[in-house]
Design a protein around this motif. Structure first.
Motif, short mmCIF file in Angstrom:
data_model
loop_
_atom_site.label_atom_id
_atom_site.label_comp_id
_atom_site.label_asym_id
_atom_site.label_seq_id
_atom_site.Cartn_x
_atom_site.Cartn_y
_atom_site.Cartn_z
N ALA A 17 82.06 42.58 16.96
CA ALA A 17 80.77 42.91 17.79
C ALA A 17 80.94 44.38 18.60
O ALA A 17 80.03 44.81 18.96
N GLN A 18 82.31 45.05 18.18
CA GLN A 18 82.66 46.36 18.76
C GLN A 18 81.53 47.41 18.53
O GLN A 18 81.46 48.30 19.13
N ASN A 19 80.90 47.26 17.57
CA ASN A 19 79.97 48.40 16.94
C ASN A 19 78.29 48.28 17.36
O ASN A 19 77.89 48.89 17.23
N ASP A 20 78.31 47.09 18.08
CA ASP A 20 76.96 46.94 18.65
C ASP A 20 76.56 47.82 19.65
O ASP A 20 77.44 48.12 20.37
N THR A 21 75.35 48.13 19.78
CA THR A 21 74.86 48.99 20.67
C THR A 21 74.59 48.34 21.86
O THR A 21 74.73 48.89 23.15
N PHE A 22 74.32 47.08 22.01
CA PHE A 22 74.09 46.33 23.19
C PHE A 22 74.57 44.88 22.84
O PHE A 22 74.36 44.52 21.64
N ILE A 23 74.96 44.26 24.09
CA ILE A 23 75.20 42.71 23.94
C ILE A 23 74.45 42.21 25.03
O ILE A 23 74.08 42.65 25.94
N THR A 24 74.04 40.58 24.83
CA THR A 24 73.60 39.82 25.94
C THR A 24 74.64 38.99 26.71
O THR A 24 75.54 38.50 25.93
N ILE A 25 74.56 39.03 27.88
CA ILE A 25 75.65 38.37 28.90
C ILE A 25 75.14 37.24 29.67
O ILE A 25 74.08 37.66 30.20
N ASP A 26 75.90 36.14 29.68
CA ASP A 26 75.60 35.23 31.14
C ASP A 26 76.73 34.52 31.23
O ASP A 26 77.76 34.42 30.41
N THR A 27 76.73 33.96 32.45
CA THR A 27 77.90 33.12 32.62
C THR A 27 77.74 31.67 33.38
O THR A 27 76.49 31.57 33.96
N GLU A 28 78.36 30.97 33.14
CA GLU A 28 78.60 29.51 34.03
C GLU A 28 79.53 29.42 35.05
O GLU A 28 80.61 29.89 34.79
N PHE A 29 79.27 29.29 36.12
CA PHE A 29 80.18 29.08 37.27
C PHE A 29 79.76 28.00 38.35
O PHE A 29 78.64 27.62 38.34
N ILE A 30 81.06 27.81 39.12
CA ILE A 30 80.55 26.81 40.32
C ILE A 30 81.22 27.56 41.47
O ILE A 30 82.31 28.24 41.42
N ARG A 31 80.65 27.15 42.62
CA ARG A 31 81.34 27.80 43.66
C ARG A 31 80.87 26.89 45.23
O ARG A 31 81.02 27.39 46.37
N GLU A 32 80.54 25.79 44.90
CA GLU A 32 80.17 25.04 46.07
C GLU A 32 81.55 24.43 46.75
O GLU A 32 81.15 24.41 48.14
N THR A 33 82.48 24.53 46.22
CA THR A 33 83.79 24.14 47.22
C THR A 33 84.71 25.27 47.23
O THR A 33 85.85 24.99 47.72
N THR A 34 84.30 26.57 47.05
CA THR A 34 85.26 27.52 47.03
C THR A 34 84.66 28.92 47.31
O THR A 34 83.25 28.99 47.45
N TYR A 35 85.44 29.63 47.77
CA TYR A 35 84.98 30.95 48.54
C TYR A 35 84.45 31.94 47.37
O TYR A 35 83.67 32.32 47.15
N TRP A 36 85.61 32.20 46.32
CA TRP A 36 85.09 32.99 45.12
C TRP A 36 84.69 31.96 44.03
O TRP A 36 85.10 30.98 44.03
N PRO A 37 83.66 32.33 43.39
CA PRO A 37 83.10 31.81 42.41
C PRO A 37 83.93 31.50 41.26
O PRO A 37 84.78 32.48 40.85
#
Length: 383
Positions: A17-37
């Protein structure tokens, strides 16, 4: 469908992937029981593939991916990027750049106030997303094939969404508008948490300077305590309890233990000792060092009428330029503008000034009027 859960697999992907001009990004996370996601999954799309990276895997070192993500030669495309970027800022105390947020771009291109990813995929990519896994627990392992397929959908179609939005921006010469909006998302100040300012987010009606001093110090202490324990700030003390403590100003365990909004056991704990210590510190402050309530400036004559005229102008300009009105100005922006007699507002600089701010000043100064002519609302020079 690819789930990366080892460093060797991650390095192989980065090599591809290192020569791509752009990449699409998303994340999945939880933070209901924590301060930091808690980061649970990272999805990345390139021109050739889409992968899900498992940051919870014991066999994976995330650092090579972070190095790749912070490569300034690669454009990072997100949708509604704020929370995703907060996660990466917490990991490196820096924001990856350059950035493109498809939600912001959609607002610039006339797709509504807060266009959802789902609606953009339907409109621009002509596809329908399966959102059945929206409320899944992403921290549980193993992930099912259905979960991974769902997660990859958030970056697979984002390539098409980005390309079509970028084409529209090029055609309308509005790329600079989006770039201006990315400055806020790219600023580290957007993600820094200042404990000393947390009291300002708590709603209070009336308060004396001494009470505000207690509230300010308590809120700062709570924020730091929540960060140390990695729990939501409400797990330490709720806002209502902070206000009650600030109003009563308990100086000993007995006074603290008699408060209705506080578990009596807290008064005899280390938490109770900390609270009393904070209260005493606030009470010891010289009065001139205590916060003051912000004085409410009197409304200028005709303020309501001026606001109604500006709201009409805002609708005219949003329709005329096919851009989301909220992106031009909020109700708060308009009120600030009127109260400052046209001298202060976010729309008095950059592209917003050209599209809206200049005419807003003319409306306020009586140089321009609004008429209904030939079935259209138009601006005309004031007589």
């Amino acid at each position: 469908m690819t789930l990366i859960h080892s460093t060797s697999e991650l390095l192989a992907f980065i090599e591809r992937a290192q020569n791509d001009t752009f990449i699409t990004i998303d994340t999945e996370f939880i933070r209901e029981t924590t301060y930091w996601p808690q980061l649970c999954l990272i999805q990345v799309g390139t021109k050739d593939e889409a992968v899900a990276i498992d940051p919870l895997s014991q066999e994976l070192n995330l650092e090579p991916f972070l190095d790749f993500l912070y490569n300034p030669k690669i454009l990072k495309v997100f949708h509604a990027a704020r929370q995703d970027l907060e996660i990466f800022y917490n990991l490196r105390e820096a924001v990856p750049s350059p950035l493109f947020d498809s939600q912001v771009a959609a607002m610039v291109c006339g797709y509504g106030e807060s266009a959802s990813y789902e609606s953009l995929v339907e409109t621009l990519a002509k596809a329908k997303l399966d959102k059945s896994q929206r409320f899944t627990d992403w921290s549980r392992r193993p992930l099912s094939s259905r979960q991974i397929e769902y997660a990859l959908g958030d970056v697979t179609y984002l390539r098409t969404v980005y390309e079509k939005l970028q084409k529209r921006l090029d055609e309308t010469h509005r790329g600079s508008w989006v770039q201006d909006e990315m400055k806020v998302l790219s600023s580290p100040d957007t993600y820094k948490v200042d404990p000393e300012k947390q009291w300002e987010r708590i709603r209070y009606r009336t308060a004396k300077p001494r009470m505000l001093a207690i509230l300010k110090l308590l809120a700062a202490w709570r924020e730091i305590e929540a960060q140390k324990r990695n729990v939501p700030r409400g797990r330490i003390l709720k806002d209502e309890t902070l206000l009650e403590i600030a109003a009563i100003a308990p100086k000993d365990k007995d006074s603290l233990g008699r408060m209705r909004g506080l578990n009596p056991a807290i008064a005899n704990s280390r938490l109770g000792e900390d609270i009393i210590s904070v209260v005493k510190s606030a009470l010891a402050l010289p009065l001139d060092q205590c916060p003051q309530m912000k004085a409410t400036l009197p409304s200028p004559p005709g303020m309501n009428s001026a606001l109604e005229m500006l709201k009409m102008l805002l609708r005219i300009k949003a329709d005329e330029h096919n851009v989301a009105a909220k992106l031009l100005a909020t109700s708060s922006d308009l009120e600030t503008f009127v109260r400052s007699l046209g001298k202060e507002a976010p729309f008095l600089e950059g592209w917003r000034y050209t599209v809206f701010g200049e005419d807003a000043q003319k409306i306020l100064e009586g140089q321009t009027g609004i008429v209904f002519k030939k079935n259209k609302i138009k601006l005309i020079p004031a007589p």
